[in-house]
Write an enzyme that holds these catalytic residues in place. Structure first.
Site, PDB file in Angstrom:
ATOM      1  N   TYR A  45      -6.061   7.045   3.824  1.00  0.00           N
ATOM      2  CA  TYR A  45      -6.289   5.988   2.836  1.00  0.00           C
ATOM      3  C   TYR A  45      -5.477   4.741   3.165  1.00  0.00           C
ATOM      4  O   TYR A  45      -6.016   3.625   3.208  1.00  0.00           O
ATOM      5  CB  TYR A  45      -5.945   6.453   1.415  1.00  0.00           C
ATOM      6  CG  TYR A  45      -5.615   5.278   0.532  1.00  0.00           C
ATOM      7  CD1 TYR A  45      -6.611   4.381   0.153  1.00  0.00           C
ATOM      8  CD2 TYR A  45      -4.304   5.001   0.142  1.00  0.00           C
ATOM      9  CE1 TYR A  45      -6.318   3.260  -0.608  1.00  0.00           C
ATOM     10  CE2 TYR A  45      -4.000   3.885  -0.612  1.00  0.00           C
ATOM     11  CZ  TYR A  45      -5.008   3.022  -0.994  1.00  0.00           C
ATOM     12  OH  TYR A  45      -4.708   1.906  -1.724  1.00  0.00           O
ATOM     13  N   ASP A 105      -9.080   6.051  -2.162  1.00  0.00           N
ATOM     14  CA  ASP A 105      -7.903   6.295  -2.986  1.00  0.00           C
ATOM     15  C   ASP A 105      -8.403   7.000  -4.247  1.00  0.00           C
ATOM     16  O   ASP A 105      -9.587   7.335  -4.364  1.00  0.00           O
ATOM     17  CB  ASP A 105      -7.150   4.997  -3.292  1.00  0.00           C
ATOM     18  CG  ASP A 105      -7.810   4.181  -4.399  1.00  0.00           C
ATOM     19  OD1 ASP A 105      -9.056   4.289  -4.554  1.00  0.00           O
ATOM     20  OD2 ASP A 105      -7.097   3.444  -5.092  1.00  0.00           O
ATOM     21  N   GLU A 145       0.813  -1.208   0.000  1.00  0.00           N
ATOM     22  CA  GLU A 145       0.000   0.000   0.000  1.00  0.00           C
ATOM     23  C   GLU A 145       0.851   1.264   0.000  1.00  0.00           C
ATOM     24  O   GLU A 145       0.491   2.264  -0.627  1.00  0.00           O
ATOM     25  CB  GLU A 145      -0.955  -0.004   1.196  1.00  0.00           C
ATOM     26  CG  GLU A 145      -2.048  -1.057   1.104  1.00  0.00           C
ATOM     27  CD  GLU A 145      -2.881  -0.928  -0.165  1.00  0.00           C
ATOM     28  OE1 GLU A 145      -3.054   0.205  -0.659  1.00  0.00           O
ATOM     29  OE2 GLU A 145      -3.339  -1.962  -0.664  1.00  0.00           O
TER      30      GLU A 145
END
Length: 308
Positions: A118, A136, A35
């Protein structure tokens, strides 16, 4: 209607999803690495670096204890090098405060260096399978078009979009749903020229309904209408020659040095720009000072090098 949206999108995802390496794991550390890499970097570029990074630093402890210079070197090609330093700092906090276990609570994740709303939501969802809503770029675009309307006619706040995103999640299926809506934004509901004709949920989309209505109105007035598409108008920002571009060039030059070698500023200047002169030294000093504050290099009286 919401049940039909869920059903149609999940059915499409199960038949059309890409096989991405981070979708095959629930390891919180591996998910965190993915991520952070995916922040502002295209999937294809991340795939090339993800496995190599995990091979070099297979655990939180390995990343926390690694030389920072080596972490920065392995980050080459991903851009935004500050993320590499923050990821290592997050690993160090996890070792010190959480016994080497990535925390599962969104609030704890957000407190880690470099982990924003996020990324914290994505880790909680994709590693711990929590029904967490987050935004996102792709999710924001899909939710905005689906629930609010065309990009150029509505300016919803993130809070409004987050509420819509949370309402859409099927209970107990947060992992699959968030992967599906991100995939839709990446493959079909793209920022420009979205393939609405292929979208499994276009029948429920406010933006698509507006486009159809606009086309009908255009037909009535012009007889030979152009195809109207939902699009996001963006003026690309110049990159080559920008401050961020030169920051990346500096790190790229330092990555090539033997461990511990210091490069004098004038030589560094000549390596990053062919027209370098002494008049550019204040500009270069400002760049390296910023990089030093970000933890990406070390300044000495002799010059600069990667942190060890």
């Amino acid at each position: 209607m919401i049940e039909q949206i869920r059903s149609d999108l999940l059915r499409w995802f199960h038949s059309s999803a890409r096989d991405l390496p981070w979708r095959r794991t629930r390891d919180p550390y591996a998910v965190m690495v993915a991520e952070v890499m995916l922040q502002q970097t295209q999937v294809d570029r991340v795939i090339l670096k993800y496995q190599a990074f995990l091979s070099a630093f297979p655990t939180v402890a390995a990343l926390a204890a690694a030389p920072t210079a080596e972490v920065i070197r392995l980050w080459a090609g991903l851009g935004y090098n500050r993320r590499a330093v923050n990821l290592q700092r997050a690993a160090q906090v996890i070792m010190e405060q959480y016994g080497g276990q990535v925390p599962s609570a969104v609030a704890d994740l957000r407190a880690l260096p470099g982990i924003g709303p996020y990324t914290a939501g994505a880790i909680a969802c994709f590693a711990f399978e929590q029904d967490v809503a987050f935004l996102d770029t792709n999710i924001r675009r899909v939710v905005r078009r689906l629930c609010v309307g065309p990009d150029d006619r509505a300016t919803p706040s993130d809070g409004e979009l987050l509420a819509h995103a949370a309402a859409l999640i099927p209970p107990g299926q947060g992992w699959t749903w968030n992967q599906a809506i991100m995939e839709l934004g990446a493959l079909i509901c793209t920022s420009t020229n979205p393939a609405c004709w292929r979208c499994p949920i276009r029948s429920y989309c406010r933006s698509y309904a507006t486009a159809i209505a606009d086309d009908a109105a255009l037909v009535a007035t012009m007889m030979s209408p152009p195809l109207k598409r939902v699009a996001e108008s963006r003026t690309p920002e110049p990159f080559v020659g920008s401050r961020r571009w030169y920051r990346g060039r500096i790190i790229a030059v330092l990555r090539e040095l033997p461990a511990g070698e210091v490069l004098p500023l004038p030589i560094l200047g000549e390596r990053i720009r062919a027209d370098f002169t002494p008049d550019h030294e204040p500009w270069l000093q400002g760049l390296v000072a910023d990089l030093a504050r970000d933890g990406l290099l070390v300044m000495t009286e002799e010059g600069v090098c990667l942190p060890q």
